[in-house]
Design a protein around this motif. Sequence first.
Motif, short mmCIF file in Angstrom:
data_model
loop_
_atom_site.label_atom_id
_atom_site.label_comp_id
_atom_site.label_asym_id
_atom_site.label_seq_id
_atom_site.Cartn_x
_atom_site.Cartn_y
_atom_site.Cartn_z
N ARG A 155 0.81 -1.23 0.00
CA ARG A 155 0.00 0.00 0.00
C ARG A 155 0.84 1.27 0.00
NH1 ARG A 155 -2.68 -1.27 5.20
NH2 ARG A 155 -2.91 0.98 5.30
N LEU A 156 2.16 1.15 0.03
CA LEU A 156 3.04 2.31 0.07
C LEU A 156 3.03 3.03 -1.27
CD1 LEU A 156 5.16 3.84 1.83
CD2 LEU A 156 6.89 2.40 0.73
N ARG A 157 2.92 4.34 -1.23
CA ARG A 157 2.94 5.17 -2.44
C ARG A 157 3.77 6.43 -2.17
NH1 ARG A 157 0.75 1.08 -3.39
NH2 ARG A 157 -1.12 0.67 -4.60
N ALA A 158 4.28 7.01 -3.24
CA ALA A 158 4.88 8.34 -3.18
C ALA A 158 3.83 9.33 -3.66
CB ALA A 158 6.13 8.42 -4.05
N CYS A 159 3.63 10.41 -2.93
CA CYS A 159 2.65 11.41 -3.34
C CYS A 159 3.28 12.27 -4.43
CB CYS A 159 2.26 12.28 -2.15
SG CYS A 159 0.94 13.46 -2.54
N HIS A 160 2.57 12.40 -5.55
CA HIS A 160 3.10 13.18 -6.67
C HIS A 160 2.31 14.45 -6.92
CE1 HIS A 160 6.26 10.42 -7.60
NE2 HIS A 160 5.41 9.41 -7.50
N ALA A 161 1.67 14.95 -5.87
CA ALA A 161 1.03 16.25 -5.99
C ALA A 161 2.12 17.31 -6.10
CB ALA A 161 0.16 16.52 -4.77
N PRO A 162 1.84 18.44 -6.75
CA PRO A 162 2.86 19.49 -6.85
C PRO A 162 3.43 19.85 -5.49
CG PRO A 162 0.96 20.03 -8.21
CD PRO A 162 0.59 18.81 -7.40
N ARG A 163 4.73 19.90 -5.41
CA ARG A 163 5.51 20.32 -4.23
C ARG A 163 5.51 19.31 -3.09
NH1 ARG A 163 2.30 24.63 -5.18
NH2 ARG A 163 1.37 24.54 -3.13
N CYS A 164 4.86 18.16 -3.21
CA CYS A 164 4.85 17.19 -2.12
C CYS A 164 6.00 16.20 -2.28
CB CYS A 164 3.53 16.42 -2.07
SG CYS A 164 3.38 15.44 -0.55
N VAL A 165 6.60 15.81 -1.16
CA VAL A 165 7.72 14.86 -1.17
C VAL A 165 7.47 13.68 -0.23
CG1 VAL A 165 9.39 16.63 -1.82
CG2 VAL A 165 9.01 16.13 0.61
N ARG A 166 6.22 13.50 0.15
CA ARG A 166 5.88 12.49 1.16
C ARG A 166 5.63 11.12 0.55
NH1 ARG A 166 3.33 14.88 5.96
NH2 ARG A 166 2.04 13.03 6.06
N ARG A 187 -5.40 18.60 -8.61
CA ARG A 187 -6.53 18.92 -9.49
C ARG A 187 -6.40 20.33 -10.06
NH1 ARG A 187 -8.99 15.31 -5.95
NH2 ARG A 187 -9.38 16.85 -4.34
N VAL A 188 -5.97 21.28 -9.24
CA VAL A 188 -5.78 22.65 -9.72
C VAL A 188 -4.67 22.68 -10.78
CG1 VAL A 188 -4.93 24.94 -9.04
CG2 VAL A 188 -6.67 23.79 -7.67
N HIS A 192 -5.14 23.88 -14.65
CA HIS A 192 -4.32 24.95 -15.28
C HIS A 192 -3.61 24.43 -16.52
CE1 HIS A 192 -5.08 28.17 -12.51
NE2 HIS A 192 -4.73 27.42 -11.47
N ALA A 193 -3.12 23.19 -16.46
CA ALA A 193 -2.43 22.62 -17.62
C ALA A 193 -3.40 22.46 -18.79
CB ALA A 193 -1.82 21.26 -17.25
N ARG A 194 -4.63 21.99 -18.54
CA ARG A 194 -5.63 21.86 -19.60
C ARG A 194 -6.00 23.22 -20.18
NH1 ARG A 194 -8.05 17.96 -16.22
NH2 ARG A 194 -9.53 19.50 -15.48
N HIS A 195 -6.17 24.20 -19.29
CA HIS A 195 -6.54 25.56 -19.72
C HIS A 195 -5.43 26.17 -20.57
CE1 HIS A 195 -8.50 29.42 -19.67
NE2 HIS A 195 -7.39 29.98 -19.19
N LYS A 196 -4.19 25.93 -20.16
CA LYS A 196 -3.03 26.45 -20.90
C LYS A 196 -2.96 25.82 -22.29
CE LYS A 196 1.81 27.45 -20.07
NZ LYS A 196 2.93 27.26 -19.16
N ARG A 197 -3.22 24.50 -22.39
CA ARG A 197 -3.19 23.82 -23.69
C ARG A 197 -4.28 24.34 -24.62
NH1 ARG A 197 -2.25 19.09 -20.64
NH2 ARG A 197 -4.44 18.52 -20.85
N THR A 198 -5.49 24.56 -24.09
CA THR A 198 -6.59 25.02 -24.95
C THR A 198 -6.43 26.49 -25.33
OG1 THR A 198 -7.97 25.48 -23.03
CG2 THR A 198 -8.23 23.32 -24.09
#
Length: 200
Positions: A155-166, A187-188, A192-198
């Motif tokens: 069940r161990l995972r690395a969090c890949h949210a922006p700026r997280c290192v947990r 999610r934010v 923003h990435a989708r909005h930037k692409r469009t």
Amino acid sequence: MEYSISADARLALDLALTVRHDGAGGVTDDLTDAPGLATWVRAHTDLLPGTADPAVDEAALTAVRDLRAAVRALFARSVSPDAPSPADAARLLPVPEALARLNEAAARTPTVPVLTWGPDAEPVVHHRSATGEDPLTATLARAALAFLASPERQRLRACHAPRCVRYFLKEHPRQEWCRPSCGNRARVARHHARHKRTAS
């Protein structure tokens, strides 16, 4: 379905989480000095019996930091083929060295089982130092060994949210981030990435 977390997993994970995001775009370390380690140990007396007033010196600090580097390297291996925590990606110990450090730390202090049985509680077996030496590093290493060899490791995972290192343990099957705030940031960032692409 919610999962529980064993004491060994909690202790190993909490040791790894002494490296964390500082809130300003960088990484901070809760174990930069002996008083920082003593504060961390006092916060974990429920998982580290006999350490309410820890005698922590520079040698203990170095031993625990070396052990933490090994644990984080083995956590990175555990989450593979997914990416490790961004805090570790560029400076992971080789797995054989991490295993050697972990096993060496676990062997430092021989322990004996001690039974405790409170008036309104179930009996519990703790392992205490058999030699009177400071068992801190050995206790932490043994918790990490027990966790890494258990099914809980899956069940161990690395969090890949922006700026997280947990690193975190999934507490339910659909969990993707270590905390709700990380899920919101992810999610934010996707929005923003989708909005930037469009907009391009």
